[in-house]
Design a protein around this motif. Sequence first.
Motif, PDB file in Angstrom:
ATOM      1  N   VAL B 201       0.843  -1.198   0.000  1.00  0.00           N
ATOM      2  CA  VAL B 201       0.000   0.000   0.000  1.00  0.00           C
ATOM      3  C   VAL B 201       0.882   1.253   0.000  1.00  0.00           C
ATOM      4  O   VAL B 201       0.659   2.196  -0.763  1.00  0.00           O
ATOM      5  N   SER B 202       1.912   1.218   0.835  1.00  0.00           N
ATOM      6  CA  SER B 202       2.753   2.414   0.937  1.00  0.00           C
ATOM      7  C   SER B 202       3.504   2.648  -0.360  1.00  0.00           C
ATOM      8  O   SER B 202       3.762   3.779  -0.744  1.00  0.00           O
ATOM      9  N   ARG B 203       3.839   1.566  -1.067  1.00  0.00           N
ATOM     10  CA  ARG B 203       4.534   1.728  -2.349  1.00  0.00           C
ATOM     11  C   ARG B 203       3.642   2.446  -3.352  1.00  0.00           C
ATOM     12  O   ARG B 203       4.076   3.343  -4.058  1.00  0.00           O
ATOM     13  N   VAL B 204       2.356   2.041  -3.415  1.00  0.00           N
ATOM     14  CA  VAL B 204       1.426   2.674  -4.354  1.00  0.00           C
ATOM     15  C   VAL B 204       1.290   4.162  -4.019  1.00  0.00           C
ATOM     16  O   VAL B 204       1.404   5.021  -4.900  1.00  0.00           O
ATOM     17  N   GLN B 208       2.811   7.143  -6.508  1.00  0.00           N
ATOM     18  CA  GLN B 208       1.850   7.973  -7.235  1.00  0.00           C
ATOM     19  C   GLN B 208       1.618   9.326  -6.567  1.00  0.00           C
ATOM     20  O   GLN B 208       0.780  10.089  -7.018  1.00  0.00           O
ATOM     21  N   ASP B 209       2.361   9.606  -5.490  1.00  0.00           N
ATOM     22  CA  ASP B 209       2.190  10.879  -4.783  1.00  0.00           C
ATOM     23  C   ASP B 209       0.738  11.165  -4.437  1.00  0.00           C
ATOM     24  O   ASP B 209       0.218  12.246  -4.712  1.00  0.00           O
ATOM     25  N   LEU B 210       0.061  10.193  -3.837  1.00  0.00           N
ATOM     26  CA  LEU B 210      -1.344  10.366  -3.474  1.00  0.00           C
ATOM     27  C   LEU B 210      -1.480  10.913  -2.062  1.00  0.00           C
ATOM     28  O   LEU B 210      -0.595  10.731  -1.231  1.00  0.00           O
ATOM     29  N   TYR B 211      -2.607  11.571  -1.782  1.00  0.00           N
ATOM     30  CA  TYR B 211      -2.891  12.010  -0.418  1.00  0.00           C
ATOM     31  C   TYR B 211      -3.734  10.985   0.323  1.00  0.00           C
ATOM     32  O   TYR B 211      -3.681  10.872   1.529  1.00  0.00           O
ATOM     33  N   ALA B 212      -4.530  10.246  -0.441  1.00  0.00           N
ATOM     34  CA  ALA B 212      -5.399   9.253   0.179  1.00  0.00           C
ATOM     35  C   ALA B 212      -5.711   8.196  -0.860  1.00  0.00           C
ATOM     36  O   ALA B 212      -5.706   8.471  -2.062  1.00  0.00           O
ATOM     37  N   ILE B 222     -16.381   0.164  -1.074  1.00  0.00           N
ATOM     38  CA  ILE B 222     -15.382   0.899  -0.290  1.00  0.00           C
ATOM     39  C   ILE B 222     -15.554   0.602   1.208  1.00  0.00           C
ATOM     40  O   ILE B 222     -16.671   0.557   1.728  1.00  0.00           O
ATOM     41  N   LYS B 223     -14.432   0.345   1.886  1.00  0.00           N
ATOM     42  CA  LYS B 223     -14.454   0.035   3.316  1.00  0.00           C
ATOM     43  C   LYS B 223     -13.865   1.165   4.151  1.00  0.00           C
ATOM     44  O   LYS B 223     -14.108   1.241   5.358  1.00  0.00           O
ATOM     45  N   GLY B 224     -13.043   2.012   3.540  1.00  0.00           N
ATOM     46  CA  GLY B 224     -12.404   3.095   4.267  1.00  0.00           C
ATOM     47  C   GLY B 224     -11.328   3.716   3.394  1.00  0.00           C
ATOM     48  O   GLY B 224     -11.216   3.367   2.224  1.00  0.00           O
ATOM     49  N   ILE B 225     -10.585   4.649   3.968  1.00  0.00           N
ATOM     50  CA  ILE B 225      -9.482   5.238   3.214  1.00  0.00           C
ATOM     51  C   ILE B 225      -8.205   5.228   4.050  1.00  0.00           C
ATOM     52  O   ILE B 225      -8.246   5.260   5.274  1.00  0.00           O
ATOM     53  N   VAL B 226      -7.095   5.136   3.346  1.00  0.00           N
ATOM     54  CA  VAL B 226      -5.792   5.261   3.999  1.00  0.00           C
ATOM     55  C   VAL B 226      -5.212   6.593   3.556  1.00  0.00           C
ATOM     56  O   VAL B 226      -5.204   6.900   2.369  1.00  0.00           O
ATOM     57  N   THR B 227      -4.760   7.412   4.514  1.00  0.00           N
ATOM     58  CA  THR B 227      -4.229   8.726   4.148  1.00  0.00           C
ATOM     59  C   THR B 227      -2.707   8.737   4.268  1.00  0.00           C
ATOM     60  O   THR B 227      -2.118   7.903   4.952  1.00  0.00           O
ATOM     61  N   VAL B 228      -2.107   9.686   3.570  1.00  0.00           N
ATOM     62  CA  VAL B 228      -0.654   9.681   3.402  1.00  0.00           C
ATOM     63  C   VAL B 228       0.088   9.867   4.726  1.00  0.00           C
ATOM     64  O   VAL B 228       1.216   9.394   4.876  1.00  0.00           O
ATOM     65  N   ASP B 229      -0.536  10.511   5.724  1.00  0.00           N
ATOM     66  CA  ASP B 229       0.179  10.677   6.997  1.00  0.00           C
ATOM     67  C   ASP B 229       0.409   9.333   7.677  1.00  0.00           C
ATOM     68  O   ASP B 229       1.421   9.134   8.347  1.00  0.00           O
ATOM     69  N   ASP B 230      -0.519   8.390   7.476  1.00  0.00           N
ATOM     70  CA  ASP B 230      -0.287   7.043   8.010  1.00  0.00           C
ATOM     71  C   ASP B 230       0.817   6.339   7.225  1.00  0.00           C
ATOM     72  O   ASP B 230       1.554   5.507   7.759  1.00  0.00           O
ATOM     73  N   GLU B 238       8.702   0.202   8.126  1.00  0.00           N
ATOM     74  CA  GLU B 238       9.208  -0.879   7.272  1.00  0.00           C
ATOM     75  C   GLU B 238      10.711  -0.732   7.060  1.00  0.00           C
ATOM     76  O   GLU B 238      11.436  -1.721   7.024  1.00  0.00           O
ATOM     77  N   ALA B 239      11.181   0.519   6.914  1.00  0.00           N
ATOM     78  CA  ALA B 239      12.623   0.733   6.755  1.00  0.00           C
ATOM     79  C   ALA B 239      13.351   0.279   8.017  1.00  0.00           C
ATOM     80  O   ALA B 239      14.399  -0.355   7.942  1.00  0.00           O
ATOM     81  N   THR B 240      12.772   0.585   9.176  1.00  0.00           N
ATOM     82  CA  THR B 240      13.402   0.165  10.435  1.00  0.00           C
ATOM     83  C   THR B 240      13.472  -1.352  10.524  1.00  0.00           C
ATOM     84  O   THR B 240      14.504  -1.919  10.879  1.00  0.00           O
ATOM     85  N   GLU B 241      12.367  -2.021  10.173  1.00  0.00           N
ATOM     86  CA  GLU B 241      12.373  -3.487  10.190  1.00  0.00           C
ATOM     87  C   GLU B 241      13.464  -4.039   9.283  1.00  0.00           C
ATOM     88  O   GLU B 241      14.209  -4.940   9.656  1.00  0.00           O
ATOM     89  N   ASP B 242      13.536  -3.485   8.057  1.00  0.00           N
ATOM     90  CA  ASP B 242      14.536  -3.975   7.117  1.00  0.00           C
ATOM     91  C   ASP B 242      15.942  -3.731   7.641  1.00  0.00           C
ATOM     92  O   ASP B 242      16.807  -4.595   7.561  1.00  0.00           O
ATOM     93  N   ILE B 243      16.153  -2.532   8.198  1.00  0.00           N
ATOM     94  CA  ILE B 243      17.483  -2.191   8.702  1.00  0.00           C
ATOM     95  C   ILE B 243      17.876  -3.143   9.823  1.00  0.00           C
ATOM     96  O   ILE B 243      18.998  -3.619   9.893  1.00  0.00           O
ATOM     97  N   GLN B 244      16.912  -3.449  10.706  1.00  0.00           N
ATOM     98  CA  GLN B 244      17.236  -4.356  11.803  1.00  0.00           C
ATOM     99  C   GLN B 244      17.546  -5.749  11.283  1.00  0.00           C
ATOM    100  O   GLN B 244      18.451  -6.418  11.763  1.00  0.00           O
ATOM    101  N   LYS B 245      16.807  -6.177  10.250  1.00  0.00           N
ATOM    102  CA  LYS B 245      17.137  -7.477   9.658  1.00  0.00           C
ATOM    103  C   LYS B 245      18.527  -7.440   9.024  1.00  0.00           C
ATOM    104  O   LYS B 245      19.277  -8.406   9.100  1.00  0.00           O
TER     105      LYS B 245
END
Lengths: 444, 444
Positions: B201-204, B208-212, B222-230, B238-245
Motif C-alpha cells: 500500500v505504501s509503495r502505491v 503515485q504521490d497520493l494524499y489518500a 469501499i471500506k475506508g481510506i488510507v491517508t498519506v500521513d499514516d 518498514e525501513a526500520t524493520e529492514d534495517i534491523q534485519k
Amino acid sequence: MKSSNPAQLAEELSAGELRDIWPILALDERLVGFRLLARKDAEDFLLELPASDQAELLLALAPGERRSWMRLLPPDDAADLVQTIPEAAREELLALLDEPMRKEVKALLAYAEDAAGGLMNPRYARLRPDMTVDEAISYLRRQARERLETIYYVYVLDEQQHLLGVVSFRELFAAQSTVRVRDVMRREVLTVREDQDQESVSRVVAQQDLYAIPVVDAENRIKGIVTVDDIVDVVQEEATEDIQKFGGMEALDEPYLKTAFGSMVRKRAGWLAALCVGEMLTASAMSYFEADLARAVVLGLFVPLIISSGGNSGSQASTLVIRAMALEEVLLRDWWRVMRRELAAGLALGSVLGGLGFVRIIMWQGVFHSYGPHWLLLALTVSISLVGVVLFGTVCGSLLPFVLRKLGADPASASAPFVATLVDVTGLVIYFSAAHLLLRGTIL
Amino acid sequence: MKSSNPAQLAEELSAGELRDIWPILALDERLVGFRLLARKDAEDFLLELPASDQAELLLALAPGERRSWMRLLPPDDAADLVQTIPEAAREELLALLDEPMRKEVKALLAYAEDAAGGLMNPRYARLRPDMTVDEAISYLRRQARERLETIYYVYVLDEQQHLLGVVSFRELFAAQSTVRVRDVMRREVLTVREDQDQESVSRVVAQQDLYAIPVVDAENRIKGIVTVDDIVDVVQEEATEDIQKFGGMEALDEPYLKTAFGSMVRKRAGWLAALCVGEMLTASAMSYFEADLARAVVLGLFVPLIISSGGNSGSQASTLVIRAMALEEVLLRDWWRVMRRELAAGLALGSVLGGLGFVRIIMWQGVFHSYGPHWLLLALTVSISLVGVVLFGTVCGSLLPFVLRKLGADPASASAPFVATLVDVTGLVIYFSAAHLLLRGTIL
C-alpha cells in the motif's frame, strides 16, 4: 494491450494501463504510449511521474512540443526536473517557462537539494486576518483555479508576508460566515526554516502527522510550503541512504539499475578498499601470535569463528543504535543508558555464544577426537573468548555511533562492516590472550 | 519553564512548549503538563501523540476522566491505541465508546495490523453521482462538521457502496454549480484491497504521490481510506524493520529504549546463535586444511583478511539488491541483468582488493622480511584469493535475495551477516585451493 494497431490502441490505452507497463518500456515505447493518452490523462500521468522520468520524456519530445508540458509542472516539480538533467540542457528548458515562473524555479534551484527550501512549493493559499469567513471562502475559490499545491491549509499573513496563523479549509468551511479569519485561525504554527535539513523536516512532519508545513526565513516570513507527499519520498530516500551506508558503501544517488556502472563501482570500491586496509591489521596481529600458532595449530581453526562472532554482534548493536538515533528514539544524552543496557546484553549474548562454542568442541571431541588431550582447556579458551569478543563487539558497536555524533560526524558511518573490522583485530588479541592464560604449559 | 508555581505555569504552558519537553518527561510529569493545557490545546495535543503515548496518558487519567478523551479519537487512531495496551485492559477502554463507534473500532481490530484494513479510517466523505456541484458542496459542508479523516477527497458511491469515482474537493469547488458530480468525478481510481500488505500500500501511495487511497473489498465496495500521513509512519516502520534485519536480528516492534530487555536479547540471540552455528563450519573447513596450516603457518596470517573481504563484498551486494527490491527498482525478472552487472562489479572490486593485498605483502616483505623466500608466490596466492573471494561474495550476495524471493521468503533475510557467514566458508576453500596450486612444492 489487445491489439498492435496504433489507431485501435489510441482508443484503448488508459493512463492506468500505461502506468502498469511503464517500468518495462524503453524510452521510445514510453513516448508512443504517452502520445496515445487523451490530453487530460496525459497531463495527470506526467504529473505523477518521478522527476527523472519526466525529464527523460520531455527531452524525448520535439522541442516545439515541450513548452506546454513544461508549463504544466508546479514550480517545485519543475525545479526537481531541471536538477536531474545536465547543466548544459537546463537553460533551454528554463527558457520555456514564463517570466514569473522562471524566477520562482530559479529561486528554488538556489537552495540545497536536501534543505527545506529545495523541497518546498512557493505557491500556497493565503489570506488576510481581517477577512470574514465568507470572503475568505470565495477568495479561495478563485485561488483554487490556479496551480496551488493545496488549498486545504491556508496561511494567514500580514502585508510583509509574516506568518500570523494557519486555518484548515475545513475549519473555515465549518465556521460561521461572518466571523473573521483571525478568530478561527490557530496562532501556534509549527514551521521549519528554509535552510533546515530535509531529514529533520521529515521528522517533524512524520512525528506530528502533518499534511503540510510552512517554510519561513529568519524573520518568520513564509517562503513556501512542504507537503507530506514530498516527505514520503524523503523518508524513503534517507532510509535508502542509511541502508546503503550500513551495507558498507557510499550512498548511490539513483536507483540501482540506473546508476552508471563506473560510478557504482567507485562508490563501492572506496569503502571495500578502506575496510580491506583496516583488515590488514589482522595480518599484523596474527604475525604477532605466529609463534603461538606454529606451536598450537589447533588455535588457528577457531580464528574465523571468533572474529566473525565479534563482528556480527558489533554490527547488530551498531545497526540498532544508529537507527534509533536516526528516528530520535535515542539522543546523545542517552549514551550511558544505552551503554548499561548493551553491557548487559553483550554479556547475555556472549554467554549464549560461548555456551554454543563449548558444546561444539565437546561434541566434536566426543565423535572425532579432533582436539587432542587438552580439549577441555581448548573448549574453555574458545568459549571464554567468545564471551569476551561478543561483549566487546556489542559495547563497541553501540558506543561508536555516539562518539561519531559527538564529533559531528554521521553516526551511520559506524556501519556494520566498519565495526566488524574494528572488532576483528581486538577479537584476535582477546582470543590469543585467553589462550596464553589457559593453555600455557599444555599446548602453548 | 520560567517558574515552578503551578498556577503561573497554567497560564504559561502552551502545547508547543509541552511538545518540546515531552520526550524527557516522566509519566506523572506528562500528566501534570497535559492538565495545564487549555481544553482545545489539549485535544489537539492528544491527537498528535503516537498511539503508545496516548494510551499511557489515557490510562494514567482517573477512570472518570477517560471517556471524553477516548471519544475524541477517530476510529483508526482508537484502534491503534487499543492495540498498544494489554488484552485485559482493552474491553474497559472500548466500553467508553458509544455503540456505533465501538462497532467501527472492533471491525478495525479484526484486520491484521499490517494490512490495508488495519491502516484505514472507515470514515470518509461520500457523494452520490447525480448530485449537482452545489448540492455536493453544501452536503460536504455538513459532513465537514463530523469527524471525518478528510473532506478533501470525496468518493462517489452507488447505493450498494460500490466505488464509482473520486473527485477532489478542490475540483468540485472550481467547477460550475449546476454540473453533476458524475461529470466532474474521475472514474479511474487507484484502490487497494482490504487484505493488501501495508508495505505494498505504501509503495502505491509513495510512487503515485497520493494524499489518500480508498480501500475496497473483492466486490469494489469501499471500506475506508488510507491517508498519506499514516503512510509516512509505515514507510519509516518498514525501513526500520529492514534495517534491523540487515543488522542480523529479528525486527524489534518498539523503539529501542522501550523494548523490554529480555525480549530484545531474545530477538538478537536467535540470529547470533544461528550465525555462530553456521560459522562453526569454518572450524570444520579449517580442520580440513589443518595439515597445510601446520606446514605453512604463514598462510594462517591472512585468513581473517581473506574471509572478511569476502564477507564485506557479499554484504554490500546483498544490501544493495535487497533495498532495490524493496523499492521495486529491481524485480524478480531482472535477476540476469543484476547478475551480469554484479559479475563485472565483483571482478572490478576483486581486482582492487587483490592489488591492495599484493602491495601490502610486498611492502611488509621489503621492510620487515616477514614472509620468507617464497614471499612473491605468497603475495600472488593472497591476491588471487582476494579476487576470487570478492567475486564469489558479490555474486552470492546479489543472487541470494532473488533465490529467497523466488522461494516466497523475505529477501531481507539474506542480511549482511547471513551472507558473510555463507561466504566465509567458501572463502577458506578458495584460499587454500589457491595455495595448493601456487605453493605446492615450495612451502606446502
